[in-house]
Design a protein around this motif. Structure first.
Motif, mmCIF file in Angstrom:
data_model
loop_
_atom_site.group_PDB
_atom_site.id
_atom_site.type_symbol
_atom_site.label_atom_id
_atom_site.label_comp_id
_atom_site.label_asym_id
_atom_site.label_seq_id
_atom_site.Cartn_x
_atom_site.Cartn_y
_atom_site.Cartn_z
ATOM 1 N N UNK A 175 49.965 26.449 34.997
ATOM 2 C CA UNK A 175 49.205 27.415 35.680
ATOM 3 C C UNK A 175 48.644 26.644 36.772
ATOM 4 N N UNK A 176 48.265 27.447 37.834
ATOM 5 C CA UNK A 176 47.900 26.871 39.192
ATOM 6 C C UNK A 176 46.293 26.491 39.063
ATOM 7 N N UNK A 177 46.126 25.019 39.335
ATOM 8 C CA UNK A 177 44.636 24.784 39.212
ATOM 9 C C UNK A 177 43.773 25.390 40.277
ATOM 10 N N UNK A 178 44.430 25.478 41.383
ATOM 11 C CA UNK A 178 43.751 25.859 42.619
ATOM 12 C C UNK A 178 43.244 27.302 42.386
ATOM 13 N N UNK A 179 44.281 28.147 42.043
ATOM 14 C CA UNK A 179 44.228 29.628 41.640
ATOM 15 C C UNK A 179 43.249 29.752 40.391
ATOM 16 N N UNK A 180 43.305 28.904 39.463
ATOM 17 C CA UNK A 180 42.409 29.108 38.488
ATOM 18 C C UNK A 180 40.787 28.757 38.769
ATOM 19 N N UNK A 181 40.922 27.740 39.635
ATOM 20 C CA UNK A 181 39.451 27.343 40.010
ATOM 21 C C UNK A 181 38.755 28.286 40.801
ATOM 22 N N UNK A 182 39.329 28.942 41.608
ATOM 23 C CA UNK A 182 38.765 30.039 42.384
ATOM 24 C C UNK A 182 38.422 31.346 41.478
ATOM 25 N N UNK A 183 39.379 31.463 40.693
ATOM 26 C CA UNK A 183 39.258 32.838 39.847
ATOM 27 C C UNK A 183 38.331 32.488 38.789
ATOM 28 N N UNK A 184 38.382 31.442 38.096
ATOM 29 C CA UNK A 184 37.847 30.917 37.000
ATOM 30 C C UNK A 184 36.263 30.922 37.360
ATOM 31 N N UNK A 185 35.986 30.156 38.580
ATOM 32 C CA UNK A 185 34.658 30.011 38.813
ATOM 33 C C UNK A 185 33.876 31.334 39.280
ATOM 34 N N UNK A 186 34.806 32.317 39.687
ATOM 35 C CA UNK A 186 34.181 33.502 40.287
ATOM 36 C C UNK A 186 33.903 34.258 38.792
ATOM 37 N N UNK A 187 34.755 34.159 37.905
ATOM 38 C CA UNK A 187 34.571 34.949 36.581
ATOM 39 C C UNK A 187 33.140 34.272 35.964
ATOM 40 N N UNK A 188 33.040 32.992 35.990
ATOM 41 C CA UNK A 188 31.995 32.227 35.239
ATOM 42 C C UNK A 188 30.716 32.685 36.131
ATOM 43 N N UNK A 189 30.696 32.750 37.517
ATOM 44 C CA UNK A 189 29.452 33.368 38.063
ATOM 45 C C UNK A 189 29.057 34.740 37.651
ATOM 46 N N UNK A 190 30.054 35.520 37.709
ATOM 47 C CA UNK A 190 29.712 36.730 37.195
ATOM 48 C C UNK A 190 29.318 36.994 35.694
ATOM 49 N N UNK A 191 29.722 36.329 34.898
ATOM 50 C CA UNK A 191 29.186 36.245 33.556
ATOM 51 C C UNK A 191 27.830 35.681 33.472
#
Length: 407
Positions: A314-330
């Motif tokens: 999986x893409x680290x760059x993709x996951x960092x952007x999307x994952x940090x956004x998801x974490x912030x949302x939660x």
């Protein structure tokens, strides 16, 4: 939890298998209150995966202009000479009264100062940095959370993986700006020591900085011209590594043509350099990383690349952007806690189902103090035509964690 040797004194580490997450939509959290999340990434030419991760957030939760949750903007390609522009872009996001979190991925120079100014205006806004370019203590001073691909452990595991692939030499390609960063400079030093310990020849080669006057095109042309010479000089049993995203595609293209090996990118992804280098159309697989990996692998293997090229599944760059956004949302919704590593990993897991990761809190090299707001993460290396190498299961000797950065 899996303890890696050396972490007992220096790190609190965990190796986790992530499960797939669920999908939400809209700009109203579980509390019923509407909020926005701002995210700043590089452009397609500088860091496409980071940008695609932001687009994934928009796909899931909608763009602010359409009544959704996500406000996405990009920083200039020549961000080194336009730091004030980048800072202004970040701070301007705080002018939206509904903004509750700002993510910058990658955290280019100026991000720490921008976060400081944001906090002065709006202390309630969460500030997250993905792959910060600034030294750890600098970004930690103003970010609520920073995450890096584990530059300590990977300094060893990339060399270990290169040896498993049959490499006898390792060529590290970079430039002075990157080597002035504590994260990248320390990893380079660890790589050199690991080569000495594991029996590989270490070579450092300098390439133009894409943010300099030569630009991205000039830097890429340099790589195209130099790789054939480097392969002839160091041999086809040489693993090449570059610290810059823009260098990756021409490097892969020339390795495929002239020989050599490639373990994984600085910020690994099957999208990082491979589509352009091998002429792969992934439009029908967009966003489906298992399908992307399968298609990239089939093309690489068909071009005699089996066992010679690697990535993260999986893409680290993709996951960092999307994952940090998801974490912030939660966090904003009250379903996750900022200080919870598990909640962070669960948020990343939404975008990396089934992947094995290892994670650890960063330890300051000089004080030995473990940071509470800075996490290092890495994934198993996937070698095309061969499958996974168990990099996250390797025992990283403690001495590598004690190597101090020297400019």
């Amino acid at each position: 939890m899996k303890k890696v040797m050396g972490f007992a004194a220096l790190f609190c580490a965990a190796s986790l298998v992530f499960a797939a997450g669920t999908k939400d939509a809209g700009s109203t959290g579980s509390s019923g209150k509407k909020f926005h999340i701002g995210i700043l990434t590089g452009t397609v030419s500088q860091s496409e995966d980071d940008l695609r991760g932001a687009e994934e957030l928009i796909k899931r939760y909608g763009a602010v202009k359409d009544g959704g949750m996500i406000q996405h903007i990009t920083y200039p390609d020549d961000f080194m000479s336009q730091q004030e522009t980048t800072i202004s872009q970040i701070v301007a996001l705080a002018d939206d009264p509904l903004i509750k979190a700002i993510i910058v991925n990658q955290g280019v120079p100026g991000t720490a100062e921008a976060f400081k100014r944001v906090k002065e205006k709006r202390s309630d806004i969460l500030c997250f940095a993905g792959e910060p370019h600034e030294d750890p203590l600098v970004i930690e001073s103003s970010a609520d959370l920073a995450i890096n691909a584990d530059f300590v452990s990977r300094g060893y595991t990339i060399i270990w993986a290169a040896k498993q692939m049959g490499a006898k030499s390792f060529v590290h390609i970079s430039f002075p700006r990157h080597m002035s960063y504590e994260t990248l400079g320390t990893r380079r030093q660890i790589m050199e020591q690991a080569c000495a310990d594991l029996g590989l020849r270490f070579v450092f080669e300098t390439a133009p900085d894409p943010t300099s006057d030569v630009g991205v095109a000039g830097a890429q042309q340099f790589i195209l011209e130099k790789v054939p010479q480097w392969v002839e000089k160091y041999g086809k049993e040489t693993a090449f590594f570059c610290t810059n995203d823009a260098h990756t595609e021409p490097l892969l293209k020339q390795i495929a043509k002239y020989g050599g090996m490639f373990v994984e990118a600085d910020l690994p992804s099957p999208l990082m350099g491979y589509p352009g280098a091998f002429g792969i159309d992934l439009s029908s697989e967009a966003g489906n990383f298992p399908a992307i990996l399968k298609k990239v692998e089939s093309v690489v293997v068909a071009n005699n690349g089996a066992g010679r090229f690697g990535t993260w599944a999986y893409s680290y760059g993709f996951t960092a952007s999307a994952g940090l956004g998801e974490f912030a949302k939660r966090i904003i919704e009250g379903t996750a806690k900022l200080e919870s590593g598990k909640d962070l990993f669960d948020s990343l897991a939404v975008f990396t189902p089934g992947a094995k990761w290892n994670g650890a809190n960063y330890i300051d090299q000089n004080t030995g103090v473990r940071s509470k707001n800075h996490m290092l993460v890495y994934m198993d290396t996937y070698v095309f035509g061969k499958g996974y190498l168990p990099t996250t299961q390797q025992e990283v000797p403690e001495k590598y964690f004690k190597i101090k950065f020297v400019k």
